[in-house]
Write an enzyme that holds these catalytic residues in place. Structure first.
Site, PDB file in Angstrom:
ATOM      1  CE  LYS A  28     -10.374  28.125 -13.926  1.00 32.79           C
ATOM      2  NZ  LYS A  28      -9.174  28.947 -14.104  1.00 32.79           N
ATOM      3  CE  LYS A  76      -0.622  24.940 -16.588  1.00 33.21           C
ATOM      4  NZ  LYS A  76      -1.286  24.311 -15.443  1.00 33.21           N
ATOM      5  CB  THR A  78      -3.140  22.752  -5.599  1.00 33.72           C
ATOM      6  OG1 THR A  78      -3.772  23.636  -6.526  1.00 33.72           O
ATOM      7  CG2 THR A  78      -2.400  21.666  -6.349  1.00 33.72           C
ATOM      8  CG  ASN A  88      -0.110  27.689  -3.928  1.00 32.73           C
ATOM      9  OD1 ASN A  88      -0.732  26.628  -3.843  1.00 32.73           O
ATOM     10  ND2 ASN A  88      -0.673  28.848  -3.682  1.00 32.73           N
TER      11      ASN A  88
HETATM   12  P1  NAD Z   1       5.201  27.648  -7.235  1.00 31.94           P
HETATM   13  O1  NAD Z   1       5.822  28.574  -8.203  1.00 31.94           O
HETATM   14  O2  NAD Z   1       4.412  28.205  -6.121  1.00 31.94           O
HETATM   15  O3  NAD Z   1       6.281  26.675  -6.612  1.00 31.94           O
HETATM   16  C1  NAD Z   1       7.172  25.927  -7.371  1.00 31.94           C
HETATM   17  C2  NAD Z   1       8.228  25.405  -6.425  1.00 31.94           C
HETATM   18  O4  NAD Z   1       9.051  24.485  -7.117  1.00 31.94           O
HETATM   19  C3  NAD Z   1       9.142  26.492  -5.869  1.00 31.94           C
HETATM   20  O5  NAD Z   1       9.373  26.254  -4.500  1.00 31.94           O
HETATM   21  C4  NAD Z   1      10.439  26.296  -6.668  1.00 31.94           C
HETATM   22  O6  NAD Z   1      11.567  26.726  -5.959  1.00 31.94           O
HETATM   23  C5  NAD Z   1      10.402  24.793  -6.844  1.00 31.94           C
HETATM   24  N1  NAD Z   1      11.236  24.357  -7.943  1.00 31.94           N
HETATM   25  C6  NAD Z   1      11.412  24.899  -9.164  1.00 31.94           C
HETATM   26  N2  NAD Z   1      12.271  24.188  -9.880  1.00 31.94           N
HETATM   27  C7  NAD Z   1      12.656  23.155  -9.086  1.00 31.94           C
HETATM   28  C8  NAD Z   1      13.536  22.064  -9.243  1.00 31.94           C
HETATM   29  N3  NAD Z   1      14.192  21.899 -10.387  1.00 31.94           N
HETATM   30  N4  NAD Z   1      13.661  21.203  -8.220  1.00 31.94           N
HETATM   31  C9  NAD Z   1      12.977  21.377  -7.077  1.00 31.94           C
HETATM   32  N5  NAD Z   1      12.139  22.383  -6.865  1.00 31.94           N
HETATM   33  C10 NAD Z   1      11.977  23.257  -7.854  1.00 31.94           C
HETATM   34  O7  NAD Z   1       4.324  26.651  -8.144  1.00 31.94           O
HETATM   35  P2  NAD Z   1       3.076  25.788  -7.707  1.00 31.94           P
HETATM   36  O8  NAD Z   1       1.862  26.556  -8.072  1.00 31.94           O
HETATM   37  O9  NAD Z   1       3.248  25.250  -6.340  1.00 31.94           O
HETATM   38  O10 NAD Z   1       3.173  24.599  -8.787  1.00 31.94           O
HETATM   39  C11 NAD Z   1       4.002  23.448  -8.553  1.00 31.94           C
HETATM   40  C12 NAD Z   1       3.479  22.308  -9.403  1.00 31.94           C
HETATM   41  O11 NAD Z   1       2.112  22.060  -9.074  1.00 31.94           O
HETATM   42  C13 NAD Z   1       3.498  22.577 -10.910  1.00 31.94           C
HETATM   43  O12 NAD Z   1       3.750  21.367 -11.584  1.00 31.94           O
HETATM   44  C14 NAD Z   1       2.097  23.039 -11.189  1.00 31.94           C
HETATM   45  O13 NAD Z   1       1.731  22.855 -12.539  1.00 31.94           O
HETATM   46  C15 NAD Z   1       1.338  22.129 -10.241  1.00 31.94           C
HETATM   47  N6  NAD Z   1       0.001  22.603  -9.939  1.00 31.94           N
HETATM   48  C16 NAD Z   1      -0.197  23.781  -9.279  1.00 31.94           C
HETATM   49  C17 NAD Z   1      -1.483  24.197  -9.025  1.00 31.94           C
HETATM   50  C18 NAD Z   1      -1.770  25.457  -8.258  1.00 31.94           C
HETATM   51  O14 NAD Z   1      -2.949  25.718  -7.984  1.00 31.94           O
HETATM   52  N7  NAD Z   1      -0.800  26.231  -7.855  1.00 31.94           N
HETATM   53  C19 NAD Z   1      -2.578  23.419  -9.438  1.00 31.94           C
HETATM   54  C20 NAD Z   1      -2.336  22.211 -10.085  1.00 31.94           C
HETATM   55  C21 NAD Z   1      -1.035  21.814 -10.328  1.00 31.94           C
END
Ligand code: NAD
Length: 429
Positions: free
Chosen positions: A68, A104, A188, A219
């Protein structure tokens, strides 16, 4: 050969193994991703031109169940990064005790430069290439950076068309109308929030006095900021890829979220709007945000943002890793030496995969739960695992990452040992 991020990720294994009841064979198995698919996706662009995008899907280990993990669309995607992210998924699923292994996927693309139709073709093209590699009982993708529920819906639809069977269980994070779960969208951030609430109880905090900075207002970052704000926490800084904003009084998070989403509406499937110009506030860079004198720092963007070269600037005594891998292993050691409490990614952001598991269970049964039931089940798992890890940390006087890894390793070890390791087989020779 695995590259540096993967090696960096593996470096925590040996440390944690000293506090786990696992045989060397378990560690040996976990050092090697089970399978790796590197492929290219041809996409016909709106102007008629053909573009080819490089993509990967890595299944790290399926000892505890089907693999997953999310799919990321980002220009910096590399096989090394996807391997590391898949490895963390194996540990994360074991840590929260859900019956999945880790995987992944990613595409090297800047989706902000694509039209909506081009993103749809790319998403469907991804599935066309991995259709024999994924499935509800083998490997189940989900959203990650710059992929969202609409993309998950397209991907599920494409998979179902190819196998000629409605298959909602092949992917999670789908729109509710296509078999998604209530509560997946904020899961999350909510999981991280539950961890912070446990710390609040232990430290008897008054939320109004606690200043929080969130790097990455996507998100995960938006939801943890919103939930904390509702409880009175002061969200004094947020940022996205274009920069950050700071307000000593704290932001009204719902209006920040609204503005970010409104910008999103008028742009593409992606949020191209930046938080920088939506409220009157001091503009700061992402580096300045990380170095703020706050009580809680929440990196929620990408990996490797706190490294040896900037770790000395960090002032926050508590870091909640909502992003995967935001702290390099060397920087992590320096933070431990400075007594900074780091709630590690595999625990802090595990709410997402936990509710993805709930979504998969609901898809399998064809029976859907109410929001309260999802929240209650998530709460129970997060609180149970947070406190287990916290107790292991205290008992062994180790940092929380080592405690979390050792807890996950014990569960992985049980599954790997159940099929027999050298000590079992050698005894009969
Ligand atoms: P997303 O695409 O919704 O948001 C990412 C955010 O990060 C955006 O606001 C973007 O503008 C910002 N960003 C990108 N590059 C950046 C930088 N250099 N400096 C500052 N901000 C920056 O993604 P997400 O789903 O919120 O994921 C964010 C993190 O959380 C990732 O590491 C992801 O692996 C982790 N994560 C997400 C989930 C999930 O369910 N969405 C679950 C576990 C972990």
């Amino acid at each position: 050969m695995p590259g540096t991020l993967y090696q960096d990720a593996l470096s925590h294994l040996d440390q944690a193994a000293r506090f786990a009841a696992v045989e060397e064979e378990t560690l040996y198995r976990l050092r090697y991703p089970q399978s790796t698919l590197a492929f290219s996706i041809p996409v016909r662009m709106d102007n008629g031109k053909l573009e080819i995008y490089q993509a990967y899907r890595v299944r790290h280990n399926d000892s505890r169940g089907p693999t997953k993990g999310g799919i990321r669309f980002h220009p910096n995607v590399s096989l090394d990064e996807i391997r590391a992210l898949a490895f963390w998924m194996t540990l994360k699923c074991a840590l929260v005790g859900i019956p999945f292994g880790g995987a992944k996927g990613g595409v090297i693309v800047n989706p902000k430069l694509l039209s909506r139709l081009e993103v749809e073709r790319l998403s469907r093209g991804f599935i066309e290439q991995v259709v024999d590699f994924i499935g509800p009982h083998t490997d189940i993708p989900a959203p990650d950076v710059y992929t969202n529920e609409m993309i998950m819906g397209w991907m599920m639809d494409e998979y179902s068309k190819i196998v000629r069977r409605h298959s909602p269980g092949v992917i999670t994070g789908k729109p509710i109308s296509m078999g998604g779960s209530l509560g997946r969208n904020d899961a999350t951030g909510r999981g991280a929030y539950y961890c912070i609430k446990e710390l609040e109880k232990k430290n008897q905090w008054n939320p109004k006095e606690i200043r929080v900075a969130v790097q990455g207002f996507g998100n995960a970052g938006q939801h943890v900021a919103d939930l904390l704000h509702r409880d009175g926490y002061r969200i004094v800084a947020v940022s996205d890829s274009k920069g950050g904003i700071y307000s000593n009084d704290g932001f009204d998070v719902p209006s920040l979220v609204r503005m970010k989403h409104e910008t999103h509406e008028v742009q593409a499937v992606y949020c191209e709007g930046t938080v920088c110009n939506v409220v009157p506030a001091k503009q700061i860079s992402n580096d300045e945000l990380l170095a703020l004198d706050v009580d809680i720092l929440i990196p929620a963007a990408l990996e490797n943002v706190i490294r040896v070269d900037n770790v000395e600037t960090i002032k926050a005594p508590i870091i909640i890793e909502v992003a995967n891998g935001p702290i390099s292993s060397k920087a992590d050691q320096i933070l431990t030496d400075k007594n900074v409490l780091v709630v590690p990614d595999i625990l802090a952001n595990a709410g997402g995969v936990t509710v993805s598991y709930f979504e998969w269970v609901q898809n399998k049964n064809g029976y859907y739960w109410g929001l309260d039931e999802v929240h209650e089940k998530l709460y129970r798992i997060m609180v149970r695992e947070f406190n287990t890890v916290f107790d292991i940390m205290k008992k062994n006087d180790i940092n929380m990452r080592t405690a979390a890894y050792s807890h996950a390793l014990n569960r992985l070890g049980e599954a790997i040992h159940a099929q027999g390791t050298q000590s079992y087989f050698a005894a009969n020779v």
